[in-house]
Design an enzyme around this catalytic site. Structure first.
Site, PDB file in Angstrom:
ATOM      1  N   GLY A  23       0.798  -1.233   0.000  1.00  0.00           N
ATOM      2  CA  GLY A  23       0.000   0.000   0.000  1.00  0.00           C
ATOM      3  C   GLY A  23       0.827   1.278   0.000  1.00  0.00           C
ATOM      4  CB  SER A  24       4.379   2.110  -0.577  1.00  0.00           C
ATOM      5  OG  SER A  24       4.622   1.633  -1.875  1.00  0.00           O
ATOM      6  CG  MET A  77      -0.777  -7.732  -6.797  1.00  0.00           C
ATOM      7  SD  MET A  77       0.187  -7.029  -8.154  1.00  0.00           S
ATOM      8  CE  MET A  77       1.490  -6.205  -7.256  1.00  0.00           C
ATOM      9  CG  ASN A 132      -2.339  -0.667 -13.391  1.00  0.00           C
ATOM     10  OD1 ASN A 132      -2.392  -0.990 -12.192  1.00  0.00           O
ATOM     11  ND2 ASN A 132      -1.582  -1.326 -14.259  1.00  0.00           N
ATOM     12  CG  HIS A 142       3.222  -2.331 -15.259  1.00  0.00           C
ATOM     13  ND1 HIS A 142       2.807  -3.563 -14.773  1.00  0.00           N
ATOM     14  CD2 HIS A 142       4.239  -2.582 -16.118  1.00  0.00           C
ATOM     15  CE1 HIS A 142       3.547  -4.510 -15.328  1.00  0.00           C
ATOM     16  NE2 HIS A 142       4.424  -3.947 -16.145  1.00  0.00           N
ATOM     17  CB  SER A 186       4.101   3.113 -17.230  1.00  0.00           C
ATOM     18  OG  SER A 186       5.321   2.835 -17.876  1.00  0.00           O
ATOM     19  CB  THR A 210      -7.672  -0.427 -22.404  1.00  0.00           C
ATOM     20  OG1 THR A 210      -6.359  -0.995 -22.557  1.00  0.00           O
ATOM     21  CG2 THR A 210      -7.609   1.076 -22.604  1.00  0.00           C
ATOM     22  CD  GLU A 237      -2.967  -4.298 -25.603  1.00  0.00           C
ATOM     23  OE1 GLU A 237      -1.881  -4.695 -26.025  1.00  0.00           O
ATOM     24  OE2 GLU A 237      -3.535  -3.284 -26.022  1.00  0.00           O
ATOM     25  CG  ASP A 264       0.301  -4.251 -17.167  1.00  0.00           C
ATOM     26  OD1 ASP A 264      -0.332  -3.625 -16.309  1.00  0.00           O
ATOM     27  OD2 ASP A 264       0.873  -5.329 -16.940  1.00  0.00           O
ATOM     28  CD  GLN A 279       7.043   0.103  -4.077  1.00  0.00           C
ATOM     29  OE1 GLN A 279       7.333   0.290  -2.904  1.00  0.00           O
ATOM     30  NE2 GLN A 279       5.914  -0.460  -4.448  1.00  0.00           N
ATOM     31  CD  GLN A 333      11.719   8.703  -9.732  1.00  0.00           C
ATOM     32  OE1 GLN A 333      11.050   9.514 -10.368  1.00  0.00           O
ATOM     33  NE2 GLN A 333      12.585   9.089  -8.810  1.00  0.00           N
TER      34      GLN A 333
HETATM   35  C1  GRF Z   1       3.964  -1.401  -7.258  1.00  0.00           C
HETATM   36  O1  GRF Z   1       5.304  -1.594  -7.525  1.00  0.00           O
HETATM   37  C2  GRF Z   1       3.168  -1.370  -8.518  1.00  0.00           C
HETATM   38  O2  GRF Z   1       3.872  -0.951  -9.624  1.00  0.00           O
HETATM   39  C3  GRF Z   1       2.757  -2.788  -8.702  1.00  0.00           C
HETATM   40  O3  GRF Z   1       2.540  -3.256  -7.400  1.00  0.00           O
HETATM   41  C4  GRF Z   1       3.368  -2.565  -6.512  1.00  0.00           C
HETATM   42  C5  GRF Z   1       2.537  -2.120  -5.351  1.00  0.00           C
HETATM   43  O4  GRF Z   1       3.295  -1.619  -4.281  1.00  0.00           O
HETATM   44  N1  GRF Z   1       1.609  -2.876  -9.558  1.00  0.00           N
HETATM   45  P1  GRF Z   1       2.568  -0.970  -3.037  1.00  0.00           P
HETATM   46  O5  GRF Z   1       1.560  -1.958  -2.519  1.00  0.00           O
HETATM   47  O6  GRF Z   1       1.910   0.308  -3.482  1.00  0.00           O
HETATM   48  O7  GRF Z   1       3.647  -0.689  -2.039  1.00  0.00           O
END
Ligand code: GRF
Length: 204
Positions: A6-7, A84, A101, A103, A130, A135, A137, A139, A165, A167
């Site tokens: 959840g960061s 996830m 989203n 990623h 990113s 959508t 598709e 990512d 993270q 970033q």
């Molecule tokens: C992030 O790195 C994000 O890109 C990916 O899942 C991770 C989630 O990290 N989809 P957090 O739970 O927000 O710390």
């Protein structure tokens, strides 16, 4: 929406509370009991709900429950901040252009699971993250904001993930602001400031 630590969720809340993002986080939905995002929501005083994916008969049924939760919380924009699970057109079509989203790769490279592992295996020297609109598709939706992150000699998964993270926490609020701007959401602060300026007595 979060499944893990959840960061990114916390970065969004902080951005709203510090005034960098003119929004408020109305609800956190998690799909895993005991995930770190719940502890953060408790600490931050953000309402949260658990929708355990194992209790739903299909991805569409889970997405239907998400829509109901977001409707009750009257949310205008939804962020998949480390969610996830693959979402279906049921959720995507309920929030057209309003589903963002994050990623951990420079899309369109390294879509799908373990993007950081994919980047390390490919031997790239530049990784990143990113934020994009969702959508059907995976990512694959329009990119809103990206940040590049160097892969340093001796990097392992954890070190590179930590650098990425940092970033993510920077670009996700920017992406939300951009998505809102594209939708024509009014910036209430700007409107208020304008009214104040007009209401001020003339100089002298
Ligand atoms: C992030 O790195 C994000 O890109 C990916 O899942 C991770 C989630 O990290 N989809 P957090 O739970 O927000 O710390």
């Amino acid at each position: 929406m979060a499944s893990g630590h959840g960061s990114n969720f916390e970065a969004l809340v902080a951005s709203c509370r510090h005034g960098a993002l003119n929004a408020s986080v109305e609800l956190l939905v998690v799909n895993k009991a005991g995930c770190g995002a719940i502890e953060r929501a408790e600490r931050l005083g953000v309402p949260w709900r658990l929708l355990d994916h194992r209790r739903f008969s299909s991805r569409e049924a889970l997405d239907g429950a998400l829509i109901e939760a977001f409707g009750q919380a009257r949310v205008e924009l939804v962020v998949m901040a480390g969610w996830m699970r693959i979402v279906t057109p049921v959720l995507i079509e309920a929030f057209p252009q309003r589903l963002v989203n994050i990623h951990p790769s420079l899309l369109p490279s390294f879509r799908g699971v373990d993007a950081i592992g994919q980047a390390l295996a490919a031997g790239v020297t530049l990784a990143g993250c990113s934020a994009h609109l969702v959508t059907a598709e995976v990512d694959g939706g329009p990119i809103l904001v990206q940040a590049a992150v160097p892969v340093c000699p001796g990097d392992d998964h954890a070190r590179l993930a930590a650098r990425i993270q940092q970033q993510e926490h920077r670009i996700l609020p920017l992406a939300v602001a951009l998505a809102a701007e594209r939708l024509g959401f009014r910036d209430r602060r700007a409107a208020t400031a304008g009214r104040c300026r007009r209401a001020a007595p003339p100089a002298g």
